[in-house]
Design an enzyme around this catalytic site. Structure first.
Site, PDB file in Angstrom:
ATOM      1  N   ARG A 117      -4.191 -10.055   4.362  1.00 15.73           N
ATOM      2  CA  ARG A 117      -4.471 -10.028   2.922  1.00 15.73           C
ATOM      3  C   ARG A 117      -3.205  -9.551   2.227  1.00 15.73           C
ATOM      4  NH1 ARG A 117      -6.076  -6.426  -0.959  1.00 15.73           N
ATOM      5  NH2 ARG A 117      -7.658  -7.139  -2.447  1.00 15.73           N
ATOM      6  N   LYS A 170       0.812  -1.221   0.000  1.00 16.81           N
ATOM      7  CA  LYS A 170       0.000   0.000   0.000  1.00 16.81           C
ATOM      8  C   LYS A 170       0.845   1.270   0.000  1.00 16.81           C
ATOM      9  CE  LYS A 170      -4.424  -1.763   0.991  1.00 16.81           C
ATOM     10  NZ  LYS A 170      -5.528  -2.021   1.884  1.00 16.81           N
TER      11      LYS A 170
HETATM   12  N1  HH2 Z   1      -7.488  -3.505   0.115  1.00 17.47           N
HETATM   13  C1  HH2 Z   1      -7.746  -3.462  -1.214  1.00 17.47           C
HETATM   14  C2  HH2 Z   1      -8.850  -4.148  -1.737  1.00 17.47           C
HETATM   15  N2  HH2 Z   1      -9.651  -4.886  -0.935  1.00 17.47           N
HETATM   16  N3  HH2 Z   1     -10.213  -5.709   1.212  1.00 17.47           N
HETATM   17  C3  HH2 Z   1      -9.974  -5.770   2.526  1.00 17.47           C
HETATM   18  N4  HH2 Z   1     -10.769  -6.497   3.338  1.00 17.47           N
HETATM   19  N5  HH2 Z   1      -8.918  -5.091   3.097  1.00 17.47           N
HETATM   20  C4  HH2 Z   1      -8.069  -4.335   2.354  1.00 17.47           C
HETATM   21  O1  HH2 Z   1      -7.142  -3.715   2.929  1.00 17.47           O
HETATM   22  C5  HH2 Z   1      -8.300  -4.251   0.933  1.00 17.47           C
HETATM   23  C6  HH2 Z   1      -9.397  -4.958   0.388  1.00 17.47           C
HETATM   24  C7  HH2 Z   1      -6.861  -2.662  -2.119  1.00 17.47           C
HETATM   25  O2  HH2 Z   1      -5.760  -3.408  -2.559  1.00 17.47           O
HETATM   26  P1  HH2 Z   1      -5.665  -4.176  -4.000  1.00 17.47           P
HETATM   27  O3  HH2 Z   1      -6.752  -5.191  -4.122  1.00 17.47           O
HETATM   28  O4  HH2 Z   1      -4.310  -4.721  -4.127  1.00 17.47           O
HETATM   29  O5  HH2 Z   1      -5.833  -3.055  -5.082  1.00 17.47           O
HETATM   30  P2  HH2 Z   1      -7.077  -2.610  -5.976  1.00 17.47           P
HETATM   31  O6  HH2 Z   1      -8.175  -2.166  -5.075  1.00 17.47           O
HETATM   32  O7  HH2 Z   1      -6.529  -1.511  -6.828  1.00 17.47           O
HETATM   33  O8  HH2 Z   1      -7.529  -3.782  -6.755  1.00 17.47           O
END
Ligand code: HH2
Length: 291
Positions: free
Chosen positions: A272, A238
């Site tokens: 995660r 992040k």
């Molecule tokens: N962070 C992201 C997406 N979903 N769900 C939970 N429960 N907790 C989190 O911290 C979280 C989440 C964002 O990260 P990422 O999926 O890598 O990126 P993007 O939203 O651009 O797909």
């Protein structure tokens, strides 16, 4: 030593290891559970576009399972700061073939990262056993839909919405406000008929939070643990890492592992992550020291 029913003896006392109920699956939280991220979006911040095709997604998921992931979190809509929403039908078209392939080919709990009732229904129908909702079931119909489905639920805190959430996040007391919110959402979920052992809570690192807010939440994670619902932490790759170290997304592995370990140390039971193997090794060593 663990007994088959998850109960173990410590001196005179017997403790039962917490279990997360994910549809037909029961996941022990005695050891920290790794949730591998599988974004099937063209625009995710860390891996956008790489796993949009079902075959590529399946291969990457299989690798993460091999490395120790017990949950694979499939996301069809990017929630990165500034991202644009997608229609239900487009999100379903993206995630459904992947959820089906993972359910058919792998022995793993499939999670669906969505805020939309239609996507929840379609994904659980295709085999997903966990609904990971960054809006904590606040979208119209989401609470009732999740309650009616046989799946676990992760309730995450977000201030604002992805398009604008990083503009000017503000809290008087971030830990208290986020913990109060998640406590209230967990109460709403159980009142709607979602059994407590189906629930996870997540402070939502980076979702309407400044660097200082994220650091305060990580330091104060025990306040979330005290709510009595298992805590999930998502810190992997992040932008808080960029703010501290100035590193681009593809060079955030070591910092991500450190953050996951701090989260575990402060009570998180599910992490995660994108980099499953590196995180697994760190956490298993931590468990060898402290368990
Ligand atoms: N962070 C992201 C997406 N979903 N769900 C939970 N429960 N907790 C989190 O911290 C979280 C989440 C964002 O990260 P990422 O999926 O890598 O990126 P993007 O939203 O651009 O797909």
């Amino acid at each position: 030593m663990s007994r088959p029913d998850g109960a173990r003896r410590r001196g005179e006392e017997t403790t039962v290891a917490p279990v997360l109920r994910l549809g037909p699956r029961a996941l022990s939280l005695e050891r920290v559970v790794l949730m591998g991220v599988l974004n099937v979006t063209p625009d995710s911040f860390s891996d956008g576009g790489r796993f949009a095709r079902p075959q590529a997604a399946l291969a990457h998921a299989a690798e993460m399972v091999e490395q120790g992931a017990e949950i694979i979190d499939v996301g069809g809509e990017s929630t990165r700061p500034g991202s644009q929403p997608v229609w239900d039908t487009e999100e379903i078209d993206r995630v459904l073939p992947v959820v089906e392939a993972l359910t058919r080919e792998l022995d793993v709990a499939v999670s669906i990262d969505t805020t939309k009732p239609e996507v929840m229904r379609a994904a659980v129908g295709a085999g997903a056993v966990l609904i990971n909702d960054v809006m904590a079931l606040r979208a119209p119909g989401a609470l009732e839909t999740a309650a009616a489905l046989d799946a676990g639920v992760c309730l995450m805190h977000m201030q604002g919405e992805p398009r604008t959430m990083q503009a000017a996040p503000h809290y008087d007391d971030v830990v208290t406000e986020v913990a109060d919110f998640l406590g209230a959402r967990a109460d709403a979920a159980t009142a709607a008929g979602i059994a407590p052992e189906r629930l996870l809570i997540d402070p939502g690192f980076g979702f309407g939070k400044s660097l200082e807010h994220n650091l305060a939440l990580l330091r104060g994670l025990d306040r979330f643990v005290a709510l009595g619902v298992p805590v999930l932490a998502g810190l992997s790759r992040k932008s808080m890492i960029e703010k501290v170290l100035g590193l681009p997304v593809d060079r955030r592995v070591y910092a991500s592992v450190a953050l996951a370990l701090i989260a575990v140390q402060n009570g998180a039971r599910v992490v995660r992550v994108h980099d499953v193997e590196a995180t697994r090794d760190a956490i298993r060593m931590w468990e060898a020291v402290y368990s």
